[in-house]
Design an enzyme around this catalytic site. Structure first.
Site, short mmCIF file in Angstrom:
data_model
loop_
_atom_site.label_atom_id
_atom_site.label_comp_id
_atom_site.label_asym_id
_atom_site.label_seq_id
_atom_site.Cartn_x
_atom_site.Cartn_y
_atom_site.Cartn_z
N ASP A 207 0.82 -1.23 0.00
CA ASP A 207 0.00 0.00 0.00
C ASP A 207 0.85 1.28 0.00
OD1 ASP A 207 -2.09 1.70 0.28
OD2 ASP A 207 -2.81 0.90 2.20
N ARG B 226 -12.05 1.99 8.35
CA ARG B 226 -10.70 2.36 7.93
C ARG B 226 -10.77 3.59 7.01
NH1 ARG B 226 -5.65 -0.42 4.82
NH2 ARG B 226 -4.13 -0.06 6.43
N ASP C 212 -6.34 -6.81 -2.00
CA ASP C 212 -6.76 -6.62 -0.61
C ASP C 212 -8.24 -6.20 -0.54
OD1 ASP C 212 -6.52 -6.48 2.14
OD2 ASP C 212 -4.70 -5.26 2.10
N ASP D 267 -3.27 -10.58 9.51
CA ASP D 267 -2.41 -9.41 9.71
C ASP D 267 -1.58 -9.55 10.97
OD1 ASP D 267 -2.89 -7.99 7.46
OD2 ASP D 267 -4.29 -6.56 8.35
C1 GLA Z 1 -4.25 -4.76 5.08
C2 GLA Z 1 -3.41 -5.96 4.73
C3 GLA Z 1 -1.96 -5.69 5.06
C4 GLA Z 1 -1.50 -4.46 4.29
C5 GLA Z 1 -2.41 -3.28 4.60
C6 GLA Z 1 -2.09 -2.12 3.72
O1 GLA Z 1 -4.30 -4.56 6.45
O2 GLA Z 1 -3.88 -7.09 5.37
O3 GLA Z 1 -1.17 -6.80 4.73
O4 GLA Z 1 -1.51 -4.75 2.92
O5 GLA Z 1 -3.77 -3.61 4.42
O6 GLA Z 1 -2.92 -1.04 3.95
#
Ligand code: GLA
Length: 701
Positions: free
Chosen positions: A331, A407, A442, A509
């Protein structure tokens, strides 16, 4: 194999048998494989129904609920006919399993309305799975409403099942939970528009005589119900959630529910093995099916949004030196995205952060001998974005209401074809202009404010999914060589529907090795290790603050598809050398680690895994000690999956010496984890997870 004799239909896999009595629409037997017997008359109960709908059925939870033009809900689906098809029919617009043809089609008709229900059973002999789907055809002259259409209805004998589910939350996915239904009713579901972090659609029902596993090939709202009926039967309903569901079906139209899968095995290990084989052979497809997956480095936890070309190239260089094969830019590379508050939808390069754009950066990465991968979150839109300013109507929002912002972002109205086409175009462009070898797709929030102009509200959730599947199908067809990894704020959409498109999925995550032990263990009940993205990240860990040795972090990540997610330039020379050695070891053993038969080892506190090669000549096991107590009682482990009559040489990675033992002893004896309890080791690593990796090589006879 599917065979029919009179009204008896037998569906056999290598190790299981399902018997159906067609004329009474009844399940007669489902369990361990039977010999060549056909005389089931005495076993007919008259109660274990294939279809349950509000008509003549008993008052159990119904699998089909239709609202007829006359305003009533009655539907008496009487058996009409059945046939064995050589080709498995496609399920329009939805992902499904493949690779087997033999399918039983059963037709049921509600005589007064002429509405037909078709139920399909496909037998996957090699993995002992039976895939089941259902379809309604409106044979009446008026519109009907489908309020519920479950994919699979199965009546199991007995009311004493223990239901095992995999539940949690963001960064805490798929923890094993057990509940006895004890004559009651139990529901596992998701209403979040995604299969969810909260409750995965994979569920097991167990009693003394074995384990039944169920799953759904779908990534949206799902529902798994187990209801004891008071007369000795537990009704299992597996399918799309009927929450806010109301599908209008015009005369002559049909509606297909997603595919469900079921499997019987004598125990949990056998069930997991069967589900793993099924996913690898009949769900994952394309170029990356059963193909060794590259070791990647992802910059997310290394830099978050704070990067530029120099930083990225430095990480890539260090990664290349360590033996990494794929660099993934996460990201923050697009629009003016320097935080999670903006720019989703603006899939154009930020030249300052990417050294003049993705094409340039990707070229430099490739010149280092690495593959290039890119992160996208295609289904989302930030209000602070060019896209939102030009197309506010692309966002999913209910007019006149403040939308829920998760978010800081809204979702695109993927139920709208215009929006779908837009996403296909812009995401294809990102892949083309960067020449990406890998894409991380994602999805960081769940569906709320479901609304699309002209879309009937009761159809929204499912139409979103159909739109999503249409988009991924189109993009993946254009880029058949790209490795797509799914992600949904970690493992929020880790399901069989997505695995039809994404050969691997970001498991969670939470990258803390301590936490990962149970997250990966929970995932492994229904899904193979080749589907689980597993990364070594920094210590102390960013999600929990826990510290763990590099060795432990590596051992746990070897239980899935290995990657690194930290700033690799920050390693000390000693750590860099260690990581290089780890990656070389992983690559040398990757086929075994990614595609061998994986079994769970140990119990809480000493959990681990063993991965055994298909020929059982080699294996790698990891055992852990998560809690350290003074004067702790000795812990032991029994290994699994080995050849009992073979003799193995067993060594501990990183330690001199080896011992030999028969497979029989290794699997039945209690191997003492003595060395982990050595006082010095314990004190030195206090607070950490200790782990050991053992390597098994079969000795020549
Ligand atoms: C999510 C994904 C992470 C990362 C973030 C980026 O949380 O699970 O691995 O890519 O987004 O914003």
């Amino acid at each position: 194999m599917i065979k029919k004799k009179g009204q008896v239909i037998r569906l056999d896999t290598a190790n299981t048998t399902l018997v159906i009595k067609a004329d009474t629409s009844e399940y007669v037997y489902y369990g361990k494989k039977l010999g060549n017997v056909w005389d089931f008359e005495a076993y007919v109960t008259g109660a274990r129904k294939i279809v349950s709908a509000p008509g003549k059925s008993a008052y159990l939870d119904y699998g089909v609920v239709l609202e007829n033009a006359d305003g009533g809900f009655a539907a008496d689906f009487e058996y009409s006919k059945s046939r064995i098809l050589a080709e498995k029919p496609e399920i329009a617009g939805l992902p499904s399993s493949y690779g087997e043809g033999k399918t039983l089609e059963m037709k049921f008709v509600d005589a007064p309305t002429k509405v037909a229900l078709y139920v399909y059973y496909t037998v996957f002999e090699d993995s002992d799975v039976i895939a089941v789907s259902s379809k309604i055809v409106n044979g009446s002259k008026k519109e009907i409403h489908i309020h519920r259409l479950m994919s699979l209805q199965l009546d199991l004998l007995g009311e004493d099942y223990k239901i095992v589910t995999f539940e949690g939350a963001w960064a805490r996915e798929r923890r094993r939970m057990e509940r006895e239904i004890g004559g009651g009713i139990f529901v596992n579901d998701s209403k979040r528009g995604m299969s969810s972090h909260t409750r995965n659609p994979f569920v097991m029902a167990e009693n003394g005589s074995g384990v039944y596993g169920f799953n759904l090939v779908y990534s949206g709202n799902h529902k798994e119900t187990f209801e004891a009926d008071g007369s000795g039967i537990t009704r299992v309903l597996i399918g799309m959630n009927d929450f806010m569901f109301d599908w209008r079906l015009q005369p002559g139209e049909e509606f297909s529910a997603p595919e469900a899968v079921m499997c019987y095995a004598p125990d949990e290990d056998a069930l997991s093995g069967r589900m793993h084989a099924f996913v690898c052979e009949h769900i994952v497809r394309g170029k990356w099916k059963k193909r060794e997956r590259p070791v990647l480095v992802n910059n997310w936890e290394g830099t978050y949004f704070d990067f530029n070309e120099e930083k990225l190239l430095a990480i890539a260089k260090a990664a290349k030196e360590a033996g990494v094969e794929l660099f993934v830019l996460d990201d923050g590379w697009f629009g003016k995205r320097n935080s999670d508050t903006c720019s989703l939808g603006d899939w154009f390069d930020n030249p300052e952060k990417t050294g003049g754009g993705l094409a340039n950066l990707a070229e430099k990465i490739r010149a280092m001998g690495l593959m290039f991968g890119i992160w996208v979150e295609p289904e989302m839109i930030s209000e602070d974005s060019e896209l939102y300013r030009t197309h506010p109507n692309f966002a999913m929002k209910v007019p006149g209401r403040e939308p829920e912002r998760m978010r800081h972002q809204l979702m695109l109205n993927m139920a709208d074809e215009k929006v779908q086409n837009y996403v296909v175009r812009v995401i294809s462009d990102v892949i083309s202009r960067s020449g990406a070898d890998y894409v991380k797709w994602d999805f960081n929030r769940s569906l709320t404010d479901c609304y699309g102009k002209g879309i009937y509200p009761g159809e929204y959730f499912h139409r979103y999914m159909l739109g999503y599947y249409r988009v991924v199908t189109k993009i993946m067809k254009k880029f058949p060589f790209v490795l797509f990894e799914g992600c949904a704020g970690g493992g929020g959409r880790f399901d069989l529907g997505n695995l039809c498109y994404f050969p691997q999925y970001w498991t969670s995550d939470d990258t803390d090795a301590r936490e990962r032990i149970s997250i990966q263990r929970g995932t492994s009940y229904g899904y193979p290790q080749s589907a689980m993205g597993a990364h070594v990240s920094a210590s102390p860990n960013h999600q929990t603050g826990n510290s763990n040795p590099l060795e432990t972090r590596f051992h746990i990540a070897c239980g899935g598809v290995l990657g690194y997610e930290l700033d690799m330039t920050k390693f000390t020379p000693q750590e860099a050398a260690q990581v290089k050695e780890h990656i070389a070891f992983y690559k040398a053993n990757r086929k075994l680690l990614q595609y061998g038969d994986q079994y769970r080892l140990g119990e809480e506190g000493t959990e681990g895994y063993i991965t055994v090669s298909k020929d059982k000549n080699s294996a790698i096991a990891v055992v852990t000690l998560t809690q350290i107590h003074p004067s702790a009682p000795l812990k032991t482990v029994r290994f699994k999956g080995l050849n009992p009559s073979a003799v193995y040489e067993v060594s501990q990675r990183g330690k001199e010496g080896a011992f030999t033992a028969s497979g029989e002893l290794l699997m039945n004896g209690d191997f003492p984890l003595r060395d982990m309890f050595d006082f010095e080791t314990v004190v030195k690593n206090s607070g950490c997870v200790l782990s050991r990796m053992y390597i098994f090589k079969k000795l020549k006879a």
